[in-house]
Design a protein around this motif. Structure first.
Motif, PDB file in Angstrom:
ATOM      1  N   THR A   1       6.076   8.309  -3.489  1.00 24.93           N
ATOM      2  CA  THR A   1       4.827   8.735  -2.860  1.00 24.93           C
ATOM      3  C   THR A   1       3.655   8.102  -3.609  1.00 24.93           C
TER       4      THR A   1
ATOM      5  N   ASP B   1      -3.181   7.043  -4.362  1.00 25.43           N
ATOM      6  CA  ASP B   1      -4.095   6.149  -3.660  1.00 25.43           C
ATOM      7  C   ASP B   1      -3.598   4.727  -3.834  1.00 25.43           C
TER       8      ASP B   1
ATOM      9  N   TYR C   1      -2.868  -3.631 -16.706  1.00 23.92           N
ATOM     10  CA  TYR C   1      -3.474  -2.316 -16.959  1.00 23.92           C
ATOM     11  C   TYR C   1      -3.398  -1.443 -15.717  1.00 23.92           C
TER      12      TYR C   1
ATOM     13  N   SER D   1       0.795   2.791  -8.367  1.00 26.99           N
ATOM     14  CA  SER D   1       2.090   3.332  -7.959  1.00 26.99           C
ATOM     15  C   SER D   1       2.740   2.503  -6.855  1.00 26.99           C
TER      16      SER D   1
HETATM   17  P1  DGT Z   1      -1.147   7.426  -7.918  1.00 24.03           P
HETATM   18  O1  DGT Z   1      -2.369   6.738  -7.412  1.00 24.03           O
HETATM   19  O2  DGT Z   1      -1.362   8.837  -8.264  1.00 24.03           O
HETATM   20  O3  DGT Z   1       0.019   7.249  -7.003  1.00 24.03           O
HETATM   21  O4  DGT Z   1      -0.694   6.725  -9.287  1.00 24.03           O
HETATM   22  P2  DGT Z   1      -1.257   5.406  -9.980  1.00 24.03           P
HETATM   23  O5  DGT Z   1      -0.297   5.055 -11.049  1.00 24.03           O
HETATM   24  O6  DGT Z   1      -1.536   4.369  -8.962  1.00 24.03           O
HETATM   25  O7  DGT Z   1      -2.584   5.916 -10.680  1.00 24.03           O
HETATM   26  P3  DGT Z   1      -4.123   5.566 -10.460  1.00 24.03           P
HETATM   27  O8  DGT Z   1      -4.416   5.110  -9.088  1.00 24.03           O
HETATM   28  O9  DGT Z   1      -4.866   6.769 -10.942  1.00 24.03           O
HETATM   29  O10 DGT Z   1      -4.415   4.411 -11.497  1.00 24.03           O
HETATM   30  C1  DGT Z   1      -3.814   3.140 -11.375  1.00 24.03           C
HETATM   31  C2  DGT Z   1      -3.344   2.664 -12.715  1.00 24.03           C
HETATM   32  O11 DGT Z   1      -4.464   2.468 -13.591  1.00 24.03           O
HETATM   33  C3  DGT Z   1      -2.468   3.630 -13.469  1.00 24.03           C
HETATM   34  O12 DGT Z   1      -1.115   3.518 -13.102  1.00 24.03           O
HETATM   35  C4  DGT Z   1      -2.679   3.211 -14.890  1.00 24.03           C
HETATM   36  C5  DGT Z   1      -4.107   2.762 -14.920  1.00 24.03           C
HETATM   37  N1  DGT Z   1      -4.955   3.854 -15.435  1.00 24.03           N
HETATM   38  C6  DGT Z   1      -5.820   4.569 -14.725  1.00 24.03           C
HETATM   39  N2  DGT Z   1      -6.444   5.471 -15.505  1.00 24.03           N
HETATM   40  C7  DGT Z   1      -5.940   5.322 -16.734  1.00 24.03           C
HETATM   41  C8  DGT Z   1      -6.155   5.954 -17.991  1.00 24.03           C
HETATM   42  O13 DGT Z   1      -6.969   6.879 -18.121  1.00 24.03           O
HETATM   43  N3  DGT Z   1      -5.431   5.530 -19.057  1.00 24.03           N
HETATM   44  C9  DGT Z   1      -4.535   4.508 -18.939  1.00 24.03           C
HETATM   45  N4  DGT Z   1      -3.824   4.116 -20.002  1.00 24.03           N
HETATM   46  N5  DGT Z   1      -4.290   3.906 -17.784  1.00 24.03           N
HETATM   47  C10 DGT Z   1      -4.986   4.295 -16.696  1.00 24.03           C
END
Ligand code: DGT
Ligand code: CA
Ligand code: CA
Ligand code: ZN
Length: 593
Positions: free
Chosen positions: A197, A200, A260, A190
């Motif tokens: 926001t 992590d 990814y 993110s």
């Molecule tokens: P956050 O941390 O809640 O602000 O949001 P993100 O987007 O940083 O999510 P995060 O930290 O759980 O995971 C980082 C990235 O890794 C996420 O944007 C996409 C990828 N990713 C994580 N888990 C999965 C999954 O189960 N499936 C897919 N397609 N991608 C994933």
């Protein structure tokens, strides 16, 4: 761990609040508040100064009593005068003061008259009507407090990007210092997408010596907890409570890994479906041919997207909504970047509630490489912000005209003029007509119902002298919900009158937010990225506003303050609504130069 300046400032801030609750003298309360604010701004740690035996009373706003308390805090980790105050007052009363809209006096009233000591208790009392019965409270104010508590809960442990990004940068710098052999190191997730926001912080890097990077991370001084320390991934929690996930990739496969973990998850799902239809499958290591099982690796993102027949996509657009289809059609926009900005049109000086002199603010704007800037101190109605009277504004204007001689940057005379509850402007029309730039903002009566607020905003938008509406929704991330109004009607009025809308880059605001800015851009409303700086170092925060604009698919031509000084003057010198033609011509690429 030595105490940080922030911790010391917080103690004095609390000290001021406790004294206010106790009903101490304004003089004493202010002294602590002023000390807190000064300490926050210091560039070197007080702990070191005390260690070196420096004389703290040389710091403005720090007298003998406060300097002794600083020394006591640093050497013992406690301040006895503070502890006595906490003892004297009802327990939990400091927590109540943290609720937006609840000051020290109100916190005392809630605690003493309702016997409530927790934030949840206040929410309950707001819902069942008890809160509204307090003196100087009332139904609307109680509802407002409930909405603020909900805004805070909605954040659900997420960190505003304005706090998360500096933490990520500090950690990345420290890692680079400890492991100079690191080749690449990027934020992903993110943070790379510039979400407002952050759940992590995710980091990805490449290094000839992968294990040493994970070892260095767990050993950093700001790390409080180690969750995972493995060969592929290290997860830690830093002091501010934010989690950091670090992964080290093979250089040959770095592109797929970067893609990814940048996400978003919805973007990745959309991409996976798209790949499946071509007989390909995706994971963090590369692209697999489903028939042969052969895996292709990608060193960078461009070749990864190209293999799927897609152009590279800016992370800010990776929401899984429109970007894949637009990419296929070759319709992805050339997004605005920070260096496209040619001016900042919302800056405060010490004449109202800013911290710095006009000269310092002008020099800061010039240092950003700007061609123009507008000084927009608050108007008279905002007493708490030391708003300018007509008389003071007139003398500021003559001062600015004089100062102009000394500078190359064009100094525009402006005001951040309050939009009164009635929708009237806080300055007479003759005064406003003398200004180059009028930023009109709501700062009061934020609890008005939707119809009243909508009419109020539209009245301001229709004023011939109003150039820009500042921070339209007044929300504060995690602290204050946006006001209620009819967005579509307000945007239409802005378009019809050629009134610009601000993307306020201050990271606690980000207002307009991305989705609103997206709609405003679609409607052809001139958007302005302003920092609303109250300190000369705050002009750097423009990057947060640029990110909102990019997430709204804005090109430079969609942003008013990417205009050259000459074009911008032409815009403001053309009366409303015809000035829209100046903006439209540039936006449609038909401007004559
Ligand atoms: P956050 O941390 O809640 O602000 O949001 P993100 O987007 O940083 O999510 P995060 O930290 O759980 O995971 C980082 C990235 O890794 C996420 O944007 C996409 C990828 N990713 C994580 N888990 C999965 C999954 O189960 N499936 C897919 N397609 N991608 C994933
Ligand atoms: Ca994340
Ligand atoms: Ca993560
Ligand atoms: Zn402002």
């Amino acid at each position: 761990m030595a105490l940080t300046n922030e911790q010391i400032a917080e103690l004095f801030e609390n000290m001021g609040s406790l004294l206010e609750m106790k009903g101490d003298t304004v003089f004493k309360i202010r002294a602590y508040q002023r000390a807190a604010r000064t300490i926050e701004q210091l560039s070197s740690p007080l702990a070191t100064a005390v260690e070196n035996g420096e004389d703290l009373t040389k710091i403005p706003g720090v007298g003998k009593a406060i300097s002794e308390k600083i020394a006591e805090y640093i050497s013992t980790g406690r301040v006895s005068a503070y502890e006595r105050l906490v003892e004297e007052l009802p327990s939990g009363v400091l927590d109540l003061k943290e609720i937006p809209g609840v000051g020290p006096k109100m916190a005392m009233a809630i605690s003493q008259q309702l016997g409530i000591s927790t934030v949840d208790g206040v929410a309950e009392a707001a819902a069942d009507g008890r809160l509204a019965t307090l003196p100087r409270m009332g139904k609307r104010a109680a509802e407002g407090i409930l909405r603020h508590i909900n805004a805070f809960k909605e954040m659900g442990g997420r960190t505003p990007i304005g706090e998360a990004l500096p933490v990520a940068e500090e950690v990345m710098n420290a890692l680079r210092e400890q492991c100079p052999e690191i080749d690449q190191l990027f934020p992903v997730g993110s943070l790379r997408r510039w979400e407002e926001t952050i759940g992590d912080i995710d980091l990805i890097g490449t290094s000839p010596n992968p294990e040493s990077v994970g070892d260095a991370l767990v050993a950093l001084p700001m790390v409080k907890d180690v969750l995972v320390h493995g060969p592929k991934k290290t997860s830690v929690v830093v002091e501010s409570g934010i989690q950091i996930d670090l992964r080290i990739a093979e250089p040959e496969a770095f592109g797929a890994m970067l893609q990814y973990f940048t996400g978003s998850q919805q973007h990745n799902i959309r991409l996976r479906d798209f790949a499946n239809r071509q007989g390909l499958s995706l994971n963090e290591y590369g692209i697999t041919n489903t028939e042969t099982g052969q895996v292709e690796e990608f060193a960078d993102e461009e070749t990864f997207y190209a293999r799927l027949g897609l152009p590279w996509m800016p992370p800010e657009l990776r929401t899984g909504l429109y970007e894949v289809d637009s990419g296929l059609e070759g319709m992805l926009p050339e997004l605005v970047v920070a260096t496209d900005l040619k001016g900042d049109l919302h800056l405060h000086s010490e004449w109202s509630d800013g911290n710095d002199s006009i000269e310092l603010m002008v020099e800061a704007a010039a240092a950003q490489g700007y061609e123009y800037m507008a000084l927009t101190d608050h108007s008279q109605g905002l007493g708490v912000a030391n708003g300018l009277t007509v008389k003071r504004l007139e003398s500021q204007i003559s001062l600015l005209r004089e100062m102009q001689e000394k500078y190359d940057i064009t100094i525009l005379c402006g005001s951040e003029c309050d939009i009164r509850a009635s929708g009237e402007m806080d300055f007479p029309d003759e005064m406003l007509a003398q200004l180059d730039v009028v930023v009109a903002s709501v700062h009061s009566a934020m609890g008005q119902d939707q119809a009243t607020m909508t009419a109020r905003m539209i009245k301001a938008i229709e004023h011939p002298s109003v150039t820009i509406i500042g921070h339209l929704t007044t929300r504060l991330l995690g602290q204050r919900e946006p006001v209620e109004f009819d967005l579509e009607a307000v945007l239409q009025a802005a378009r019809d009158t050629g009134t610009a809308l601000e993307i306020n880059a201050s990271p606690e605001r980000l207002d307009l937010r991305d989705t609103h800015a997206y709609r405003a851009r679609e409607m052809g409303i001139p958007l302005v990225i302003n920092t609303d700086s109250h300190h000369h170092t705050h002009l750097d925060k423009r990057r947060f506003g640029v990110a909102v604009a990019r997430r709204a698919w804005c090109r430079p031509e969609d942003i008013l303050n990417t205009m050259s000084g000459e074009e911008f003057l032409k815009f403001i010198r053309t009366p409303k609504p015809n000035r829209l033609n100046v903006f439209d011509a540039r936006r449609n690429g038909t401007a004559q130069s």
